[in-house]
Scaffold this motif. Structure first.
Motif, PDB file in Angstrom:
ATOM      1  N   GLN A 146       8.537 -24.619  33.669  1.00  0.00           N
ATOM      2  CA  GLN A 146       8.305 -25.100  32.313  1.00  0.00           C
ATOM      3  C   GLN A 146       7.553 -26.426  32.330  1.00  0.00           C
ATOM      4  N   ALA A 147       7.985 -27.312  33.197  1.00  0.00           N
ATOM      5  CA  ALA A 147       7.349 -28.637  33.271  1.00  0.00           C
ATOM      6  C   ALA A 147       5.898 -28.532  33.732  1.00  0.00           C
ATOM      7  N   SER A 148       5.600 -27.508  34.509  1.00  0.00           N
ATOM      8  CA  SER A 148       4.239 -27.315  35.015  1.00  0.00           C
ATOM      9  C   SER A 148       3.319 -26.700  33.974  1.00  0.00           C
ATOM     10  N   ILE A 149       3.897 -26.000  32.997  1.00  0.00           N
ATOM     11  CA  ILE A 149       3.099 -25.240  32.022  1.00  0.00           C
ATOM     12  C   ILE A 149       3.012 -25.928  30.670  1.00  0.00           C
ATOM     13  N   PHE A 150       4.163 -26.392  30.171  1.00  0.00           N
ATOM     14  CA  PHE A 150       4.219 -26.900  28.803  1.00  0.00           C
ATOM     15  C   PHE A 150       3.656 -28.308  28.681  1.00  0.00           C
ATOM     16  N   GLU A 151       2.971 -28.551  27.592  1.00  0.00           N
ATOM     17  CA  GLU A 151       2.415 -29.876  27.324  1.00  0.00           C
ATOM     18  C   GLU A 151       3.437 -30.813  26.683  1.00  0.00           C
TER      19      GLU A 151
END
Length: 206
Positions: free
Chosen positions: A118-123
């Motif tokens: 999630q941390a890698s994908i979401f802004e």
């Protein structure tokens, strides 16, 4: 207050902090940061919202602490693995076996992977979290170097080492998602299936 009482209070605080983190991890993994409310975390932890704020100022602070802890442990483990006096094949085998063992023995392992994804994908995550996520490149670099060494000694296939490192980590990420979906039904696959994706096939002798 006596030293013994102070020590007991610290133990209670540490236990409660771990409880908050564990419950928040599950909520973040399932719902994401944006959809998780601070009241969700306090309810899951069976404490009041006011008491939760005594430990953490916001859900974002909890998210960052969980993410930092995950990356710190993964990076430390990767660097130790790389430094071991083992062959490249033994290192990759150890990494895969330990990670799969983690999936089987500790449900939180899968949740940590989902949190990292999630941390890698979401802004919509804190800037501090975005900085922590940059550490993923070190993880890819370590596996890339191990695979490169294995290609030099003829153990691993001759595909691009960086691409193979991507396959390594994305395979584990996929298993983490599958683990989270399956719950108690999850059973880690045979490690040799994953290991076999990297090993160069040896032609049988006549």
């Amino acid at each position: 207050m006596s030293p013994r009482n102070k020590e007991l209070n610290e133990e209670i605080k540490d236990a409660r902090r771990e409880q908050i983190l564990s419950n928040a991890l599950k909520l973040f993994a399932r719902k994401g940061l944006a959809a998780t409310k601070i009241t969700d975390i306090s309810t899951a932890s069976n404490i009041s919202q006011g008491l939760l704020y005594h430990y953490y100022k916001s859900k974002e602070q909890i998210f960052v602490e969980l993410l930092r802890d995950a990356y710190d442990k993964m990076i430390a483990a990767a660097l130790v693995l790389e430094s071991l006096p083992l062959s490249p094949l033994e290192k990759i085998k150890m990494a895969i076996e330990k990670l799969l063992q983690g999936f089987d023995e500790n449900k939180d392992t899968a949740y940590y992977y989902l949190l990292i994804n999630q941390a890698s994908i979401f802004e919509a995550i804190p800037d501090e979290a975005k900085e922590i996520v940059k550490g993923r490149f070190l993880l890819y670099d370590v596996i890339t170097r191990i695979i490169t060494d294995g290609q030099k000694d003829g153990t691993f296939k001759k595909y691009d080492a960086k691409d193979m490192a991507v396959v390594f980590w994305t395979s584990l990420n996929g298993l983490a998602i599958y683990n989270a979906v399956q719950g108690e039904k999850f059973k880690a696959p045979d490690a040799n299936i994953l290991i076999g994706m990297f090993i160069e096939k040896v032609s049988p002798t006549n």
